[in-house]
Design a protein around this motif. Structure first.
Motif, short mmCIF file in Angstrom:
data_model
loop_
_atom_site.label_atom_id
_atom_site.label_comp_id
_atom_site.label_asym_id
_atom_site.label_seq_id
_atom_site.Cartn_x
_atom_site.Cartn_y
_atom_site.Cartn_z
N ASN A 72 21.84 -35.73 -39.50
CA ASN A 72 20.52 -35.29 -39.91
C ASN A 72 20.47 -33.77 -39.85
OD1 ASN A 72 17.79 -34.73 -40.26
ND2 ASN A 72 17.13 -36.51 -39.08
N LYS A 73 20.35 -33.13 -41.03
CA LYS A 73 20.41 -31.67 -41.08
C LYS A 73 19.19 -31.01 -40.44
CE LYS A 73 23.28 -31.28 -45.20
NZ LYS A 73 23.33 -30.80 -46.60
N GLU A 74 18.02 -31.60 -40.61
CA GLU A 74 16.80 -30.99 -40.04
C GLU A 74 16.84 -30.98 -38.52
OE1 GLU A 74 16.58 -33.38 -42.48
OE2 GLU A 74 16.19 -31.94 -44.09
N SER A 75 17.26 -32.11 -37.93
CA SER A 75 17.32 -32.15 -36.47
C SER A 75 18.44 -31.26 -35.95
CB SER A 75 17.51 -33.59 -35.99
OG SER A 75 18.72 -34.11 -36.47
N LEU A 76 19.51 -31.12 -36.73
CA LEU A 76 20.60 -30.21 -36.32
C LEU A 76 20.11 -28.77 -36.29
CD1 LEU A 76 23.79 -30.37 -35.83
CD2 LEU A 76 23.94 -29.42 -38.11
N LYS A 77 19.33 -28.38 -37.31
CA LYS A 77 18.79 -27.02 -37.37
C LYS A 77 17.84 -26.77 -36.21
CE LYS A 77 16.38 -23.95 -40.51
NZ LYS A 77 15.65 -23.84 -41.78
N GLU A 78 16.99 -27.75 -35.91
CA GLU A 78 16.05 -27.63 -34.80
C GLU A 78 16.79 -27.56 -33.46
OE1 GLU A 78 12.28 -27.61 -32.85
OE2 GLU A 78 12.78 -27.35 -34.97
N LEU A 79 17.84 -28.38 -33.33
CA LEU A 79 18.59 -28.43 -32.07
C LEU A 79 19.29 -27.11 -31.78
CD1 LEU A 79 19.81 -29.96 -29.67
CD2 LEU A 79 21.56 -30.81 -31.19
N PHE A 80 19.99 -26.56 -32.76
CA PHE A 80 20.73 -25.32 -32.53
C PHE A 80 19.85 -24.09 -32.59
CE2 PHE A 80 24.30 -28.08 -33.17
CZ PHE A 80 25.29 -27.51 -32.39
#
Length: 199
Positions: A72-80
């Motif tokens: 999931n790209k959105e959650s990856l962006k939020e996580l990092f």
């Protein structure tokens, strides 16, 4: 008996379990708290905390490892981005499970909320207020001095007497005479009588 069974299968196949935990981890990262059952929350905690630790080092390899799990790209962006900055100083224990009082109506499953620790504002404010009023406890005994020599015997440190601070003589304020007022006279009349008697 469940000797050595560390993995809770959650009544699912391995593919279904991994997919479900991946979706729950993405939801936890995006919304910072998820309401679920206690069994799923405990499985999710073991699933998501290593991902949060990997997010602390923002490298291409770490991003690829986490994306292989989350998908999931959105959650990856939020996580990092936002989450990694908040948990940068925390040495683990990124999630908290809060059990709810009522069980689920259909199957009586225990319900809970799993949340990211650094995003619960009310508990953070309470913690900061507790840190603000730190109190120190006084020790009852004498303080031990540093050990002297190789034998470890303690020697008392004797401090030299310090010179006393100079005393400055100041005059005490003068006493003001008191006047006794009788029932049938005023204060001014009593004061006038005392002045006549003094002179």
């Amino acid at each position: 008996m469940r000797h050595g069974k560390t993995l809770n299968h959650l009544g699912r196949t391995a593919a279904h379990r991994n997919s479900m935990l991946s979706n729950m981890a993405s939801s936890l990262i995006m919304y910072k708290r998820v309401s679920t059952t206690v069994a799923k929350a405990k499985a999710l905690r073991k699933f998501v905390e290593p991902l949060l630790t990997k997010a602390k080092s923002d490298t291409t390899h770490a991003r690829r490892m986490v994306f292989a799990t989350l998908q999931n790209k959105e959650s990856l962006k939020e996580l990092f981005g936002d989450v990694a900055a908040k948990i940068a100083n925390r040495p683990g224990g990124y999630t908290r499970i809060i059990k709810l009082s009522e069980n689920r109506l259909g199957d009586n499953a225990e319900l809970c909320i799993i949340e990211l620790v650094d995003y619960n504002e009310t508990l953070l404010e309470a913690k900061n207020a507790g840190e603000a009023k730190t109190t120190t406890r006084r020790s009852r005994g004498r303080k031990k001095s540093a050990t002297a020599g190789e034998g470890g015997s303690s020697a008392e440190v004797v401090s030299e007497p310090t010179a006393a601070a100079p005393v400055v003589a100041t005059a005490a304020p003068e006493d003001t005479p008191t006047t006794t007022v009788k029932e049938d006279e005023t204060r001014d009349e009593a004061k006038a009588k005392d002045e006549e008697a003094a002179s």
